[in-house]
Design an enzyme around this catalytic site. Sequence first.
Site, PDB file in Angstrom:
ATOM      1  N   HIS A 112      94.723   0.649   5.322  1.00  0.00           N
ATOM      2  CA  HIS A 112      93.994   0.090   6.458  1.00  0.00           C
ATOM      3  C   HIS A 112      94.411  -1.359   6.728  1.00  0.00           C
ATOM      4  CE1 HIS A 112      90.613   0.773   9.111  1.00  0.00           C
ATOM      5  NE2 HIS A 112      90.006  -0.321   8.721  1.00  0.00           N
ATOM      6  N   ARG A 146      90.648 -20.274   1.272  1.00  0.00           N
ATOM      7  CA  ARG A 146      91.242 -20.748   2.527  1.00  0.00           C
ATOM      8  C   ARG A 146      90.200 -21.143   3.569  1.00  0.00           C
ATOM      9  NH1 ARG A 146      94.324 -18.297  -0.563  1.00  0.00           N
ATOM     10  NH2 ARG A 146      96.579 -18.543  -0.563  1.00  0.00           N
ATOM     11  N   GLU A 183      89.715  -5.875  17.014  1.00  0.00           N
ATOM     12  CA  GLU A 183      89.239  -6.069  18.395  1.00  0.00           C
ATOM     13  C   GLU A 183      89.619  -7.444  18.949  1.00  0.00           C
ATOM     14  OE1 GLU A 183      87.010  -4.483  16.018  1.00  0.00           O
ATOM     15  OE2 GLU A 183      87.811  -2.667  16.957  1.00  0.00           O
TER      16      GLU A 183
HETATM   17  N1  INI Z   1      87.970  -5.916  10.064  1.00  0.00           N
HETATM   18  C1  INI Z   1      88.076  -7.201   9.654  1.00  0.00           C
HETATM   19  O1  INI Z   1      87.975  -8.115  10.482  1.00  0.00           O
HETATM   20  N2  INI Z   1      88.298  -7.479   8.347  1.00  0.00           N
HETATM   21  C2  INI Z   1      88.426  -6.502   7.410  1.00  0.00           C
HETATM   22  O2  INI Z   1      88.649  -6.853   6.218  1.00  0.00           O
HETATM   23  C3  INI Z   1      88.332  -5.145   7.819  1.00  0.00           C
HETATM   24  N3  INI Z   1      88.465  -4.086   6.856  1.00  0.00           N
HETATM   25  O3  INI Z   1      88.562  -4.374   5.649  1.00  0.00           O
HETATM   26  O4  INI Z   1      88.480  -2.915   7.220  1.00  0.00           O
HETATM   27  C4  INI Z   1      88.086  -4.875   9.183  1.00  0.00           C
HETATM   28  N4  INI Z   1      87.967  -3.598   9.640  1.00  0.00           N
HETATM   29  C5  INI Z   1      87.382  -3.284  10.920  1.00  0.00           C
HETATM   30  C6  INI Z   1      88.388  -3.259  12.057  1.00  0.00           C
HETATM   31  O5  INI Z   1      88.887  -4.548  12.325  1.00  0.00           O
HETATM   32  C7  INI Z   1      87.761  -2.716  13.333  1.00  0.00           C
HETATM   33  O6  INI Z   1      86.660  -3.527  13.694  1.00  0.00           O
HETATM   34  C8  INI Z   1      87.259  -1.266  13.207  1.00  0.00           C
HETATM   35  O7  INI Z   1      88.277  -0.415  12.699  1.00  0.00           O
HETATM   36  C9  INI Z   1      86.825  -0.737  14.596  1.00  0.00           C
HETATM   37  O8  INI Z   1      87.921  -0.713  15.509  1.00  0.00           O
END
Ligand code: INI
Length: 169
Positions: free
Chosen positions: A98, A137, A63
């Site tokens: 993902h 990090r 997002e």
């Molecule tokens: N979003 C992250 O910021 N970090 C992650 O590690 C992560 N994983 O692991 O899935 C993650 N997933 C959520 C994604 O960014 C969206 O918020 C979600 O798919 C809704 O659009």
Amino acid sequence: MAVKGLGQLDQEYDGSKLRVGIVHARWNRVIIDALVKGAVDRLLSMGVKEDNIIVETVPGSFELPWGSKRFVDAQKAKGAPLDVVIPIGVLIKGSTMHFEYISDSTTQALMNLQDKVQIPVIFGLLTCLTEEQAMARAGIDAGKTMHNHGEDWGAAAVEMAAKFGPNAF
Ligand code: INI
């Protein structure tokens, strides 16, 4: 002196007249909070006023591009335009694809965002294979093996806004 990392700046930059936006994801919150603090601390140390650091959140890293775009637009519309924005997110690889899809699409979108918002966009996205890598990090692993990368992002924001921001020329 460390080989990797931002190292010393090429000159001193004055952040006292800059308005800086931080848009951060809430996934992996402990790591995010450390990175945001690192960025804010560095901004303050370079003269940015606390009132001129505006923080907003989005659910996850995916997002960040849209959230950052709307945030920059909204600040401008209310007469308080930003000089630079720092989107911050932490992606950690799981057992599916993902991670690869979100890392790649988000990175591309953040790069392209600069042309849309016409202010510098700092790349505050960690794309790590393990939680340990991400904690290192953010400067919060047990051995404190690395510096907090949020500090680099704060410094890069002030330099980019001062040199190449909307009020730089
Ligand atoms: N979003 C992250 O910021 N970090 C992650 O590690 C992560 N994983 O692991 O899935 C993650 N997933 C959520 C994604 O960014 C969206 O918020 C979600 O798919 C809704 O659009």
